[in-house]
Each structure stands twice: as structure tokens, then as C-alpha cells.
Design an enzyme around this catalytic site. Structure first.
Site, PDB file in Angstrom:
ATOM      1  N   ILE A  12      18.872  30.317 -14.941  1.00 23.54           N
ATOM      2  CA  ILE A  12      20.338  30.293 -14.810  1.00 23.54           C
ATOM      3  C   ILE A  12      20.918  29.126 -15.613  1.00 23.54           C
ATOM      4  O   ILE A  12      21.940  29.251 -16.283  1.00 23.54           O
ATOM      5  CB  ILE A  12      20.757  30.211 -13.325  1.00 23.54           C
ATOM      6  CG1 ILE A  12      20.128  31.371 -12.529  1.00 23.54           C
ATOM      7  CG2 ILE A  12      22.278  30.253 -13.186  1.00 23.54           C
ATOM      8  CD1 ILE A  12      20.317  31.286 -11.022  1.00 23.54           C
ATOM      9  N   GLY A  36      10.866  25.234 -16.638  1.00 26.82           N
ATOM     10  CA  GLY A  36      11.790  25.578 -17.709  1.00 26.82           C
ATOM     11  C   GLY A  36      11.079  25.693 -19.056  1.00 26.82           C
ATOM     12  O   GLY A  36       9.876  25.446 -19.170  1.00 26.82           O
ATOM     13  N   ALA A  75      15.535  22.621  -9.200  1.00 23.48           N
ATOM     14  CA  ALA A  75      15.012  22.754  -7.836  1.00 23.48           C
ATOM     15  C   ALA A  75      13.760  23.611  -7.871  1.00 23.48           C
ATOM     16  O   ALA A  75      13.480  24.267  -8.866  1.00 23.48           O
ATOM     17  CB  ALA A  75      16.052  23.431  -6.943  1.00 23.48           C
ATOM     18  N   TYR A 141      13.113  26.413   2.049  1.00 18.48           N
ATOM     19  CA  TYR A 141      13.938  26.453   0.826  1.00 18.48           C
ATOM     20  C   TYR A 141      15.421  26.422   1.196  1.00 18.48           C
ATOM     21  O   TYR A 141      16.167  25.544   0.741  1.00 18.48           O
ATOM     22  CB  TYR A 141      13.587  27.719   0.018  1.00 18.48           C
ATOM     23  CG  TYR A 141      14.592  28.018  -1.076  1.00 18.48           C
ATOM     24  CD1 TYR A 141      14.806  27.122  -2.120  1.00 18.48           C
ATOM     25  CD2 TYR A 141      15.334  29.210  -1.062  1.00 18.48           C
ATOM     26  CE1 TYR A 141      15.742  27.398  -3.119  1.00 18.48           C
ATOM     27  CE2 TYR A 141      16.257  29.493  -2.052  1.00 18.48           C
ATOM     28  CZ  TYR A 141      16.465  28.580  -3.081  1.00 18.48           C
ATOM     29  OH  TYR A 141      17.392  28.852  -4.061  1.00 18.48           O
ATOM     30  N   PHE A 169      24.027  34.564  -4.560  1.00 19.80           N
ATOM     31  CA  PHE A 169      23.221  35.661  -4.022  1.00 19.80           C
ATOM     32  C   PHE A 169      22.180  35.971  -5.117  1.00 19.80           C
ATOM     33  O   PHE A 169      21.624  35.024  -5.652  1.00 19.80           O
ATOM     34  CB  PHE A 169      24.140  36.797  -3.566  1.00 19.80           C
ATOM     35  CG  PHE A 169      24.796  36.443  -2.228  1.00 19.80           C
ATOM     36  CD1 PHE A 169      25.626  35.322  -2.118  1.00 19.80           C
ATOM     37  CD2 PHE A 169      24.526  37.157  -1.082  1.00 19.80           C
ATOM     38  CE1 PHE A 169      26.174  34.931  -0.900  1.00 19.80           C
ATOM     39  CE2 PHE A 169      25.079  36.785   0.147  1.00 19.80           C
ATOM     40  CZ  PHE A 169      25.895  35.676   0.238  1.00 19.80           C
ATOM     41  N   HIS A 187      11.549  38.090  -8.713  1.00 19.98           N
ATOM     42  CA  HIS A 187      12.790  38.850  -8.608  1.00 19.98           C
ATOM     43  C   HIS A 187      12.587  40.311  -8.996  1.00 19.98           C
ATOM     44  O   HIS A 187      11.900  40.622  -9.962  1.00 19.98           O
ATOM     45  CB  HIS A 187      13.885  38.202  -9.465  1.00 19.98           C
ATOM     46  CG  HIS A 187      14.222  36.811  -8.995  1.00 19.98           C
ATOM     47  ND1 HIS A 187      14.287  35.721  -9.826  1.00 19.98           N
ATOM     48  CD2 HIS A 187      14.486  36.354  -7.746  1.00 19.98           C
ATOM     49  CE1 HIS A 187      14.582  34.635  -9.108  1.00 19.98           C
ATOM     50  NE2 HIS A 187      14.704  34.999  -7.846  1.00 19.98           N
ATOM     51  N   ALA A 279       8.449  39.002   6.555  1.00 21.17           N
ATOM     52  CA  ALA A 279       9.153  38.264   7.609  1.00 21.17           C
ATOM     53  C   ALA A 279      10.389  37.602   7.018  1.00 21.17           C
ATOM     54  O   ALA A 279      10.349  37.079   5.903  1.00 21.17           O
ATOM     55  CB  ALA A 279       8.223  37.200   8.183  1.00 21.17           C
TER      56      ALA A 279
HETATM   57  N1  LIG Z   1      17.615  32.861  -9.367  1.00 29.58           N
HETATM   58  C1  LIG Z   1      18.367  33.147  -8.315  1.00 29.58           C
HETATM   59  O1  LIG Z   1      18.652  34.322  -8.031  1.00 29.58           O
HETATM   60  C2  LIG Z   1      18.900  32.034  -7.443  1.00 29.58           C
HETATM   61  C3  LIG Z   1      19.554  32.368  -6.246  1.00 29.58           C
HETATM   62  C4  LIG Z   1      20.074  31.343  -5.460  1.00 29.58           C
HETATM   63  C5  LIG Z   1      19.971  30.028  -5.867  1.00 29.58           C
HETATM   64  N2  LIG Z   1      19.319  29.723  -7.015  1.00 29.58           N
HETATM   65  C6  LIG Z   1      19.230  28.304  -7.421  1.00 29.58           C
HETATM   66  O2  LIG Z   1      19.667  28.185  -8.761  1.00 29.58           O
HETATM   67  C7  LIG Z   1      18.960  27.160  -9.448  1.00 29.58           C
HETATM   68  C8  LIG Z   1      18.377  27.725 -10.727  1.00 29.58           C
HETATM   69  O3  LIG Z   1      17.545  28.820 -10.428  1.00 29.58           O
HETATM   70  P1  LIG Z   1      16.630  29.489 -11.564  1.00 29.58           P
HETATM   71  O4  LIG Z   1      16.271  30.836 -11.100  1.00 29.58           O
HETATM   72  O5  LIG Z   1      17.275  29.310 -12.878  1.00 29.58           O
HETATM   73  O6  LIG Z   1      15.333  28.539 -11.460  1.00 29.58           O
HETATM   74  P2  LIG Z   1      14.347  28.048 -12.602  1.00 29.58           P
HETATM   75  O7  LIG Z   1      13.071  27.683 -11.924  1.00 29.58           O
HETATM   76  O8  LIG Z   1      14.301  29.014 -13.732  1.00 29.58           O
HETATM   77  O9  LIG Z   1      15.064  26.707 -13.119  1.00 29.58           O
HETATM   78  C9  LIG Z   1      14.940  25.472 -12.453  1.00 29.58           C
HETATM   79  C10 LIG Z   1      14.734  24.412 -13.514  1.00 29.58           C
HETATM   80  O10 LIG Z   1      14.679  23.130 -12.889  1.00 29.58           O
HETATM   81  C11 LIG Z   1      13.651  22.354 -13.498  1.00 29.58           C
HETATM   82  N3  LIG Z   1      13.243  21.346 -12.504  1.00 29.58           N
HETATM   83  C12 LIG Z   1      12.742  21.570 -11.258  1.00 29.58           C
HETATM   84  N4  LIG Z   1      12.519  20.407 -10.632  1.00 29.58           N
HETATM   85  C13 LIG Z   1      12.895  19.413 -11.474  1.00 29.58           C
HETATM   86  C14 LIG Z   1      12.919  18.000 -11.399  1.00 29.58           C
HETATM   87  N5  LIG Z   1      12.453  17.341 -10.321  1.00 29.58           N
HETATM   88  N6  LIG Z   1      13.384  17.301 -12.450  1.00 29.58           N
HETATM   89  C15 LIG Z   1      13.826  17.934 -13.569  1.00 29.58           C
HETATM   90  N7  LIG Z   1      13.830  19.278 -13.706  1.00 29.58           N
HETATM   91  C16 LIG Z   1      13.358  20.012 -12.679  1.00 29.58           C
HETATM   92  C17 LIG Z   1      12.579  23.362 -13.871  1.00 29.58           C
HETATM   93  O11 LIG Z   1      11.733  22.931 -14.904  1.00 29.58           O
HETATM   94  C18 LIG Z   1      13.418  24.575 -14.289  1.00 29.58           C
HETATM   95  O12 LIG Z   1      13.717  24.542 -15.678  1.00 29.58           O
HETATM   96  C19 LIG Z   1      17.928  26.635  -8.453  1.00 29.58           C
HETATM   97  O13 LIG Z   1      18.461  25.474  -7.867  1.00 29.58           O
HETATM   98  C20 LIG Z   1      17.818  27.753  -7.431  1.00 29.58           C
HETATM   99  O14 LIG Z   1      17.461  27.257  -6.162  1.00 29.58           O
HETATM  100  C21 LIG Z   1      18.766  30.690  -7.815  1.00 29.58           C
END
Ligand SMILES: NC(=O)c1ccc[n+]([C@@H]2O[C@H](COP(=O)([O-])OP(=O)(O)OC[C@H]3O[C@@H](n4cnc5c(N)ncnc54)[C@H](O)[C@@H]3O)[C@@H](O)[C@H]2O)c1
Length: 324
Positions: A12, A36, A75, A141, A169, A187, A279
Site C-alpha cells: 500500500i 518491502g 508494520a 495484530y 478494510f 490475501h 477461528a
Molecule cells: N493490506 C491490507 O489489506 C491492509 C488492511 C488493513 C491494514 N493494513 C495496514 O496497512 C499497512 C501496509 O500494509 P501492506 O499490505 O502494504 O504491508 P507490507 O508488508 O507490504 O508493507 C509494510 C512495509 O513496512 C516495512 N516495515 C515493517 N516494519 C518496519 C520497521 N520496523 N521499520 C521500517 N520498515 C518496516 C516493510 O518492509 C514493508 O515494506 C500496514 O500497517 C498494515 O497493517 C493493511
């Protein structure tokens, strides 16, 4: 604006960065690349390879680039893993998040947009889910994201931090340049498309005995570009700190509908295997997005599932090995 995007090399975050750059903002991506990809950082943005726990590098980045606002997306986000290893989730999503907040304050950066999640609600009693629904996370989480939201609330009171928390969502789809490349992938849309592309043998459906029209779970999918646009609105908003749901609302789509759509879009047969319920999987999770529509003027442009799946499929075809 000069914006730091933590996690901007992720799925994202890469699209948020792309939209910010297109909008003329100066973007610094801060990512440790554990999940990433360097190649996901679009041209025009700078990448600083660093961890949130490394306050020194964070401080230097915030000052050197005179950052005005942070979009905090970094995260861990695997629900199942969080139950097996809560420590990992509390450390990265809460402890490391606090390092970010404290360093922001030290550098006088008081504006943050946060990636939260529908998992803060747990298994809500009524649908659609409004922001006023009780918070009852059913896994570490969701709990860790809620804890960070609460920290921002108290930091606002004490230190004048201004925050917008966006409870996503299911993010889905891709832009031309950036798409989903997770390992492991959890996903449903990329999983179905991988099955269509012959990269996995089948798709498993976790339960078809839910009280929904076809027995499979109903979910709310939001195109990642619509999600990214909401961040820009949140960044520009001059209103009070707030929490917003981010989904398209409506009736949502069932897991079966997603798989059928993936078959239609790709023209390939997808093998489905029925598995037991998992669950903590509620039958229906649909957002009310009334609040963000009325307060920030957000309007999704790509609500249709076929459009979402089609964009993900096109990205997958132009990136057969993901970012590798
Ligand atoms: N994908 C979804 O549908 C969804 C839904 C709800 C919430 N989210 C939230 O959106 C955010 C992005 O989701 P995503 O699917 O793109 O995840 P992703 O894992 O693709 O991206 C997360 C990025 O954070 C980096 N990262 C993690 N911990 C780190 C740290 N300590 N220091 C520096 N970089 C760090 C990772 O390298 C990665 O590039 C997250 O916070 C996730 O919880 C995602």
C-alpha cells in the site's frame, strides 16, 4: 508537503508514495525492506533504508529532509502469525511506533496519518461497521493497532500531536507501476490470481456454511488507489484528529464471487478446495464509509470488483516475478 512514508516500499505504501509524488509532494520513504521492495519505490521519491527502532536514523531523516508530516504504514500485518508470536507484533507495531512518535515530537513534526485496520473491531454485532462500534480485537495484530491509536490520542492531549487513523478494510488491486508482492501471500485476490497463473495448485475457501447468500464470507474490498487518495485527503485535512473507516461499503463481495471474478478476468479455471472455518473469521465485514465521505469528501472511483481484480491481474502480468 514534505512527507515521510514509513513502510513506503510495501504494497500500500508504494501506491501512497506514487499518488503523493503525482500530487507534487516531496516524499521520503523510510523502510527496512524486511517485507518491502526497493523496486516498489517510485521514481521521484527517496528511499532511506532504516528501521523504526533506529531513532538516530529517524531523527536524521526527519531533520535533514525538513519533514512536515508522516504517513505511518510500516508494520507487521499477518493475523495468524500475530497469535503465534504476539511479542513480534507488540514490538514492531507498538514499541517501534512509539519510537517514531517520540522522534517526531523531538523534531517538531506533529502531523501523522496512520494505517489502522478493521481488525480493531473484532467480530462486530452489526453491519455496516461504523467508527462508533465497540473495539474488540480478536488477535494481537488488531490489538497492537488499537494500542497505537490510543497512544496517538494521549499524545494529542499532552503534546498537541494531530492524527488521522484510517481503519482499512481489504486493500486490493494495483496501479500500473505498483502492486502486491507479499511472501507469504495471505490475501484472496492475489492468491486466486496466482492459482489462475499456475503458480499455486488451488485456492482454499475457509468455510462455506456461513449465514451469507452463498455460504462464504462477505468482505469489503477497496482499490489501493482509492485508499491512497484517502491518505492525501487526510494529510490535507484541517479538521480535528479523527478515526475513519476505509472501505467501499455496499454489500461487499463473497469469497466465491472473488474467485469467480478472477476466473472471468483471467479466462482460466481456478481449482477450489473447501476447508474448515478459521477461528475469528466473522461472516461479514463491511465498512460504513459515511464519515470519511462527508468529512473529507472521499469518493471511491474503482469500487467494482471486476475493475479491482483486473488491475491486479494486469500488474501481475507485467511483473511475472513481482519486484524481483
Ligand atoms: N493490506 C491490507 O489489506 C491492509 C488492511 C488493513 C491494514 N493494513 C495496514 O496497512 C499497512 C501496509 O500494509 P501492506 O499490505 O502494504 O504491508 P507490507 O508488508 O507490504 O508493507 C509494510 C512495509 O513496512 C516495512 N516495515 C515493517 N516494519 C518496519 C520497521 N520496523 N521499520 C521500517 N520498515 C518496516 C516493510 O518492509 C514493508 O515494506 C500496514 O500497517 C498494515 O497493517 C493493511
Amino acid at each position: 508537503m514534505r512527507v515521510l512514508v514509513t513502510g513506503g516500499a510495501g504494497y500500500i505504501g508504494s501506491v501512497v508514495t506514487e499518488e503523493l509524488v503525482n500530487d507534487g509532494h516531496e516524499v521520503i520513504v523510510y523502510d527496512n525492506l524486511i517485507k518491502g521492495h526497493r523496486g516498489a519505490v517510485v521514481e521521484g521519491a527517496r528511499l532511506v533504508e532504516g528501521d523504526l527502532l533506529d531513532a538516530g536514523t529517524l531523527r536524521q531523516t526527519l531533520t535533514e529532509h525538513r519533514v512536515e508530516a508522516v504517513i505511518h504504514m510500516a508494520a507487521h500485518s499477518l493475523v495468524g502469525e500475530s497469535s503465534e508470536n504476539p511479542s513480534k507484533y507488540y514490538h514492531n507495531n507498538v514499541v517501534a511506533g512509539l519510537v517514531l512518535l517520540d522522534t517526531m515530537l523531538e523534531c517538531d513534526v506533529k502531523r501523522i496519518v496512520f494505517s489502522s485496520t478493521a481488525a480493531t473491531y473484532g467480530e462486530p454485532e452489526s453491519q455496516p461497521i461504523y467508527e462508533t462500534a465497540p473495539n474488540n480485537p480478536t488477535n494481537p495484530y488488531g490489538e497492537s493497532k488499537l494500542a497505537f491509536e490510543k497512544a496517538m490520542h494521549w499524545y494529542e492531549r499532552a503534546y498537541g500531536l494531530k492524527y488521522v487513523s484510517l481503519r482499512y478494510f481489504n486493500a486490493a488491486g494495483a496501479s500500473e507501476k505498483c502492486g502486491e508482492d507479499h511472501d507469504p501471500e495471505s490475501h484472496i485476490i492475489p492468491i486466486a490470481l496466482q492459482a489462475a497463473a499456475g503458480k499455486r495448485s488451488h485456492v482454499e475457501i475457509y468455510g462455506d456454511d456461513y449465514p451469507t447468500p452463498d455460504g462464504t464470507c462477505l468482505r469489503d474490498y477497496i482499490h489501493v488507489i482509492d485508499l491512497a487518495r484517502a491518505h492525501i485527503l487526510a494529510l490535507k485535512s484541517s479538521s480535528q484528529s479523527a478515526i475513519y473507516n476505509l472501505g467501499c461499503g455496499g454489500d461487499g463481495y463473497s469469497v466465491r464471487e472473488v474467485i469467480d471474478t478472477a476466473q472471468r478476468v483471467t479466462g482460466k479455471e481456478i481449482t477450489v478446495r473447501m476447508g474448515p472455518r478459521r477461528a475469528g473469521d466473522p461472516a461479514v465485514l463491511i465498512a460504513s464509509s459515511d464519515k470519511i465521505r462527508s468529512e473529507l469528501g472521499w469518493q471511491p472511483r474503482y469500487q467494482d470488483l471486476q475493475v479491482i481484480v483486473d488491475s491486479a491481474w494486469r500488474w501481475m502480468q507485467s511483473h511475472p516475478n513481482g519486484y524481483r
